[in-house]
Design a protein around this motif. Structure first.
Motif, PDB file in Angstrom:
ATOM      1  N   TYR A  32      61.771  74.307  63.713  1.00  0.00           N
ATOM      2  CA  TYR A  32      62.816  73.208  63.077  1.00  0.00           C
ATOM      3  C   TYR A  32      64.027  74.064  62.267  1.00  0.00           C
ATOM      4  O   TYR A  32      63.938  75.134  61.941  1.00  0.00           O
ATOM      5  N   LYS A  33      65.009  73.210  62.317  1.00  0.00           N
ATOM      6  CA  LYS A  33      66.296  73.575  61.574  1.00  0.00           C
ATOM      7  C   LYS A  33      65.952  73.487  60.055  1.00  0.00           C
ATOM      8  O   LYS A  33      65.560  72.489  59.724  1.00  0.00           O
ATOM      9  N   GLY A  34      66.225  74.457  59.322  1.00  0.00           N
ATOM     10  CA  GLY A  34      65.941  74.237  57.752  1.00  0.00           C
ATOM     11  C   GLY A  34      65.691  75.544  57.259  1.00  0.00           C
ATOM     12  O   GLY A  34      65.681  76.664  57.967  1.00  0.00           O
ATOM     13  N   SER A  35      65.016  75.272  56.039  1.00  0.00           N
ATOM     14  CA  SER A  35      64.573  76.564  55.264  1.00  0.00           C
ATOM     15  C   SER A  35      63.027  77.139  55.312  1.00  0.00           C
ATOM     16  O   SER A  35      62.529  75.915  55.141  1.00  0.00           O
ATOM     17  N   TYR A  36      62.613  77.849  55.337  1.00  0.00           N
ATOM     18  CA  TYR A  36      61.450  78.652  55.467  1.00  0.00           C
ATOM     19  C   TYR A  36      61.311  79.466  54.085  1.00  0.00           C
ATOM     20  O   TYR A  36      61.850  80.360  54.107  1.00  0.00           O
ATOM     21  N   GLN A  37      60.253  79.101  53.332  1.00  0.00           N
ATOM     22  CA  GLN A  37      59.838  80.175  52.377  1.00  0.00           C
ATOM     23  C   GLN A  37      58.834  81.135  52.768  1.00  0.00           C
ATOM     24  O   GLN A  37      57.630  80.641  53.103  1.00  0.00           O
TER      25      GLN A  37
END
Length: 322
Positions: A101-106
Motif C-alpha cells: 500500500y501507499k503510505g508509511s511503514y515503520q
C-alpha cells in the motif's frame, strides 16, 4: 554503547531486581542503526521490481559507517499501514520487502547479546514512505499530496520494551511531510509503555555537529535542527542531510539469555532521520526577486504615465496670406 554482535541460543530470563540507573548516551563506532538503500529493487526478467525496499544494518557514526553483514539473532519488525506487524530475519546485513500500500511503514531492529555479564539490547527504528502501491485500498488519506501517518506521536511499539518516539515537529513552514532546518523536533522515550522523564538524547549529524539534549520536566526532549549545516551549492535545494538520535537506558536486572547469565541490561535505541533546507529560505528568495521586479515595473509605468501627462500638445499655427 552496543558492541559487536553475534551469539546464538535460546532465550530465558529471570528478573530479580527492578532498580533503574541512568546512563548518559554517547556515540561511538559501535552504534547500530537502520538505513534505507536507495538502489532499485531486485530485478525479475531484466525489469526492476516496482516498490521493492531494502534496508541495511549500519555500524558506526553518520560520517563513517559500514554494513554489518553477520547479524546473528538480529530481527526486523515491520509495522504496516494498517498496524499489522510482520517479522523478518536479517540476511547478509539486509532486509528486503515489497510494501503493498501507499503510505508509511515503520521498521524496528532488535539484537540481543550478553557481553561481560550485561545483556546488551540494541534497537533501531526507521520510517519508510512508499509512494507507490494500491492507493485505492490504502487506509491512509492524502491531504494536498502529503500523507498524515503514524510517524509522529505513535503508540509505543509493544514487542520492544524500550522505544524512542518522534512527536509532531514544531514547523516554521507549511510543508507537512518532511523535516527541515529550523524545525523543532520533540521526542519521548518509553520503557514498557511508561514515559521516561530523565533520559537524555545524543544527536549527531552528517556534517559532524553533535549535541546532548536533556529532557524537560514533562519528559519531552526537543531541539532545533541547525540551519544550513552543509556548504552552499547550486543543488542546495535538493540536498538532504542525515542525522541520528540515540538514547541509552540501564536496568539492574538479572537472568539468562542464550545460556549465559547476566546481572544488568543495557538498552540502546537509535533513530536515523533526514532533513533539508527550509522551504522558507527559497520562498523568501523567490518572493524578494518577484517583489523587486514588481516595484521596478510599477515605477516604470508610473514614470511613463507621468511623462505622458506632462507632454504638451502641439498648437496649430495658421498664416493668413491675404
Amino acid at each position: 554503547m552496543c558492541r559487536a554482535l553475534l551469539k546464538s541460543g535460546l532465550f530465558t530470563i529471570t528478573v530479580t531486581v527492578a532498580m533503574v540507573s541512568l546512563t548518559v548516551p554517547s556515540f561511538a563506532d559501535t552504534s547500530l542503526w537502520l538505513e534505507e538503500s536507495k538502489k532499485k529493487g531486485c530485478c525479475k526478467g531484466g525489469e526492476p521490481e516496482s516498490g521493492a525496499k531494502t534496508v541495511t544494518i549500519r555500524k558506526g557514526t553518520v560520517q563513517e559507517n559500514t554494513i554489518v553483514r553477520d547479524v546473528r539473532n538480529g530481527v526486523v519488525y515491520i509495522r504496516e499501514t494498517d498496524n499489522t506487524i510482520t517479522q523478518q530475519k536479517v540476511t547478509n546485513g539486509e532486509v528486503s520487502f515489497t510494501p503493498k500500500y501507499k503510505g508509511s511503514y515503520q521498521l524496528f531492529f532488535e539484537h540481543k547479546e550478553v557481553h561481560e555479564g550485561i545483556l546488551e539490547v540494541t534497537l533501531s527504528t526507521l520510517r519508510i514512505y512508499n509512494k507507490e502501491g494500491e492507493i485505492v485500498d490504502s487506509l491512509l488519506k492524502e491531504v494536498r499530496g502529503k500523507t498524515h501517518d503514524s510517524q509522529y506521536g505513535r503508540e509505543p511499539f509493544a514487542p520492544l520494551p524500550f522505544d524512542l518516539i518522534l512527536q509532531r515537529p514544531i514547523k516554521r513552514h507549511h510543508i507537512n511531510c518532511c523535516l527541515y532546518s529550523g524545525d523543532i523536533v520533540p521526542f519521548k522515550l518509553y520503557y514498557r509503555g511508561e514515559l521516561l522523564k530523565n533520559v537524555p538524547l545524543s544527536v549527531q549529524m552528517e556534517t559532524g555537529w553533535t549535541n546532548r539534549i536533556a529532557p524537560s520536566e514533562d519528559g519531552t526532549v526537543s531541539f532545533e535542527i541547525p540551519r544550513i549545516t552543509y556548504p552552499k551549492s547550486e543543488k542546495e535545494k535538493k540536498h538532504s542531510e542525515k542525522m541520528v538520535v540515540e538514547a541509552a537506558y540501564d536496568l539492574n536486572e538479572s537472568g539468562v539469555y542464550g545460556g549465559e547469565a547476566y546481572h544488568g541490561v543495557h538498552y540502546v535505541m537509535s533513530m536515523p532521520l533526514s532533513f533539508g533546507a527550509s522551504p522558507l529560505e527559497y520562498e523568501s528568495k523567490t518572493l524578494g526577486f518577484a517583489t523587486a521586479v514588481g516595484v521596478m515595473l510599477v515605477f516604470s509605468l508610473g514614470l511613463y504615465y507621468h511623462r505622458r501627462r506632462k507632454r504638451k500638445t502641439p498648437k496649430e499655427i495658421y498664416f493668413d496670406e491675404e
